[in-house]
Design an enzyme around this catalytic site. Structure first.
Site, PDB file in Angstrom:
ATOM      1  N   ARG A 171       0.829  -1.213   0.000  1.00 15.53           N
ATOM      2  CA  ARG A 171       0.000   0.000   0.000  1.00 15.53           C
ATOM      3  C   ARG A 171       0.859   1.258   0.000  1.00 15.53           C
ATOM      4  NH1 ARG A 171      -5.193  -0.207   2.400  1.00 15.53           N
ATOM      5  NH2 ARG A 171      -4.826   1.665   3.611  1.00 15.53           N
ATOM      6  N   ARG A 175       9.579   6.099  -3.132  1.00 13.41           N
ATOM      7  CA  ARG A 175       9.864   7.084  -4.172  1.00 13.41           C
ATOM      8  C   ARG A 175      11.297   7.552  -4.157  1.00 13.41           C
ATOM      9  NH1 ARG A 175       5.399  10.365  -2.234  1.00 13.41           N
ATOM     10  NH2 ARG A 175       3.529   9.436  -3.144  1.00 13.41           N
ATOM     11  N   ARG A 248      -8.771  -6.424  13.679  1.00 13.10           N
ATOM     12  CA  ARG A 248      -8.058  -5.602  14.648  1.00 13.10           C
ATOM     13  C   ARG A 248      -9.011  -4.529  15.141  1.00 13.10           C
ATOM     14  NH1 ARG A 248      -4.074  -7.439  17.269  1.00 13.10           N
ATOM     15  NH2 ARG A 248      -2.919  -5.482  17.423  1.00 13.10           N
ATOM     16  N   TYR A 347      -9.894  -4.955   3.271  1.00 15.65           N
ATOM     17  CA  TYR A 347      -9.216  -3.761   3.781  1.00 15.65           C
ATOM     18  C   TYR A 347      -9.390  -2.635   2.748  1.00 15.65           C
ATOM     19  CZ  TYR A 347      -5.051  -1.341   5.839  1.00 15.65           C
ATOM     20  OH  TYR A 347      -4.175  -0.463   6.419  1.00 15.65           O
ATOM     21  N   ASP A 349     -10.160   1.137   1.317  1.00 12.79           N
ATOM     22  CA  ASP A 349     -10.110   2.561   1.629  1.00 12.79           C
ATOM     23  C   ASP A 349     -11.496   3.144   1.333  1.00 12.79           C
ATOM     24  OD1 ASP A 349      -7.452   2.643   2.400  1.00 12.79           O
ATOM     25  OD2 ASP A 349      -6.733   2.893   0.349  1.00 12.79           O
TER      26      ASP A 349
HETATM   27  N1  UDP Z   1       3.602   1.036   7.796  1.00  5.81           N
HETATM   28  C1  UDP Z   1       4.825   0.957   8.436  1.00  5.81           C
HETATM   29  N2  UDP Z   1       5.344   2.050   9.052  1.00  5.81           N
HETATM   30  C2  UDP Z   1       4.684   3.232   9.070  1.00  5.81           C
HETATM   31  C3  UDP Z   1       3.438   3.335   8.405  1.00  5.81           C
HETATM   32  C4  UDP Z   1       2.921   2.207   7.793  1.00  5.81           C
HETATM   33  O1  UDP Z   1       5.434  -0.092   8.455  1.00  5.81           O
HETATM   34  O2  UDP Z   1       5.195   4.193   9.678  1.00  5.81           O
HETATM   35  C5  UDP Z   1       3.066  -0.167   7.147  1.00  5.81           C
HETATM   36  C6  UDP Z   1       2.392  -1.081   8.134  1.00  5.81           C
HETATM   37  O3  UDP Z   1       2.661  -2.411   7.754  1.00  5.81           O
HETATM   38  C7  UDP Z   1       0.937  -0.767   7.957  1.00  5.81           C
HETATM   39  C8  UDP Z   1       0.864  -0.482   6.467  1.00  5.81           C
HETATM   40  O4  UDP Z   1       2.102   0.139   6.188  1.00  5.81           O
HETATM   41  O5  UDP Z   1       0.112  -1.827   8.323  1.00  5.81           O
HETATM   42  C9  UDP Z   1      -0.282   0.438   6.056  1.00  5.81           C
HETATM   43  O6  UDP Z   1      -0.257   1.579   6.884  1.00  5.81           O
HETATM   44  P1  UDP Z   1      -1.295   2.748   6.796  1.00  5.81           P
HETATM   45  O7  UDP Z   1      -0.892   3.742   7.814  1.00  5.81           O
HETATM   46  O8  UDP Z   1      -1.389   3.182   5.394  1.00  5.81           O
HETATM   47  O9  UDP Z   1      -2.632   2.022   7.207  1.00  5.81           O
HETATM   48  P2  UDP Z   1      -4.027   2.625   7.668  1.00  5.81           P
HETATM   49  O10 UDP Z   1      -4.133   2.227   9.085  1.00  5.81           O
HETATM   50  O11 UDP Z   1      -3.941   4.114   7.508  1.00  5.81           O
HETATM   51  O12 UDP Z   1      -5.038   1.961   6.797  1.00  5.81           O
END
Ligand code: UDP
Length: 369
Positions: A171, A175, A248, A347, A349
């Site tokens: 996800r 970059r 979760r 999951y 968005d």
């Molecule tokens: N993630 C991570 N470090 C971060 C932010 C995200 O490893 O600082 C990883 C983590 O595995 C997470 C996934 O990216 O489950 C998706 O995160 P995001 O914050 O996009 O999920 P949201 O809770 O916003 O759907």
């Protein structure tokens, strides 16, 4: 009074479905167990600030039709999500980009960053990633995995990265430019005045009953409607007859602080394993707020138990197989349509939820667009 549709859940899926059906003259009744509409995108005003009560929601999409659709119900501001990671007091820009690589390794050019990542992938011996840990290392190398991914992910999902699906980490963009925009999508923003107002607008003219637990009063409400649209947990609908799926749960500790600016950014992720929360949201920064006070929420992730609110479906082989069994039961419920993050165990968005609701209601009503 009989209804064409009894829609269970006043979140985005339910509200979009109800709006479209109502527009075509269908009689709709929307139910929600909570005392408010808008599901987990619910926002409420505190100290003049729109607080995202069930966690940060940043609208982003690549779909021009979905973007045009939501803009009919709200004006979106120009917020761009650019979270910061705090690893034991070291701050890194997210998503993983040249700012992150420069802070991590002192590299200046994309070529140097690529070289650094390549050497770490080679040292780890990863060729075909089989789980989230290997996928993460294959994307950004071991240093970033150790400091910015491992702790955060294991807190968020409560499982070792070696047992999680590689798709979760895909996800996030990686970059080779100095671009801190968390999303690649061309359209992004937060509705001015909050998501609740947007959902209320979708539900205008539609009967909504709050504080109603459909599953507790199933017979009564099924008798009221020709068709049911169910956006709650699919396993709960079937009384967990094959056992519960995995989700979760998220808990928020929200505080009003008598200072104008607590952390200087809407989202700060705490990526070490020891800090018990995953992130701190400072709500005013989603809307460039200038209020004298500020509201923050610490987000804690926990394993879901039957009876609690489910936030994230945990998608893995085991739940995939279990969900397939519930799907075949669902296929036999001729008058019930299951939709949304919980109804479809995906999951999703927000934009995807809206797209799915539009597809479903159009198919249902036999509309072409
Ligand atoms: N993630 C991570 N470090 C971060 C932010 C995200 O490893 O600082 C990883 C983590 O595995 C997470 C996934 O990216 O489950 C998706 O995160 P995001 O914050 O996009 O999920 P949201 O809770 O916003 O759907």
């Amino acid at each position: 009074m009989r209804y064409d549709y009894v829609i269970v859940g006043a979140g985005l899926y339910g509200a979009v479905f109800a709006h479209e059906a109502h527009k075509k003259g269908k009689r709709c009744l929307v139910l929600d167990r909570r005392d408010h509409v808008a599901g987990n995108v619910y926002t409420e005003e505190v100290e003049g600030i729109q607080v995202h009560r069930y966690g940060a929601h940043i609208f982003h999409t690549s779909d021009p039709a979905v973007w045009a659709y939501v803009n009919r119900f709200a004006t979106f501001n120009h917020y761009i999500n650019a979270p910061v990671a705090n690893y034991k007091g070291e701050l890194y820009n997210l998503p993983f980009n040249m700012n992150t690589f420069n802070r991590m390794w002192g590299v200046i050019t994309p070529r140097e960053a690529e070289e650094k990542i390549r050497s770490q992938i080679a040292a780890a011996g990863i060729t075909a990633p089989r789980n989230l840990e290997e996928q993460a290392i294959a994307l950004v190398g071991t240093d970033i995995y150790e400091k910015l991914i491992k702790g955060y992910t294991e807190k968020q999902w409560g499982r070792p990265c070696t047992e999680l699906s590689p798709s979760i980490i895909k996800r996030l963009p990686v970059r080779m430019t100095f671009d801190n925009n968390y999303f690649n999508d061309p359209y992004q923003g937060i509705p001015e005045g909050g998501y609740t107002a947007m959902v209320e607008k979708l539900l205008e003219g539609i009967e909504v009953r709050l504080g109603v637990d459909f599953l507790q009063e199933r017979e009564r409400y099924c008798a009221l409607g020709d068709r049911i649209v169910f956006t709650g947990c699919i396993d709960a609908y079937f009384g967990y007859c094959y056992g519960p799926l995995q989700y979760r749960n998220v808990r928020f500790e929200t505080e009003v602080l008598d200072i104008p600016n607590y952390q200087g950014n809407a989202v700060i992720n705490y990526t070490d394993r020891e800090t018990p929360y995953t992130r701190v949201i400072e709500h005013k920064h989603f809307a460039f707020g200038k209020q004298p006070k500020t509201v923050i929420s610490r987000e804690y992730s926990a394993e879901w138990q039957v009876g609690e609110e489910a936030y994230y479906p945990v998608q893995n082989e085991e739940t995939g197989a279990l969900y397939a069994r519930y799907r075949s039961l669902a296929a036999k419920e001729k008058n019930v349509l299951f939709g949304g993050r919980l109804g479809e165990f995906q999951y999703y968005d927000m934009d995807k939820v809206i797209a799915r609701a539009l597809e479903a209601v159009r198919a249902e009503l036999g509309l072409t667009e």
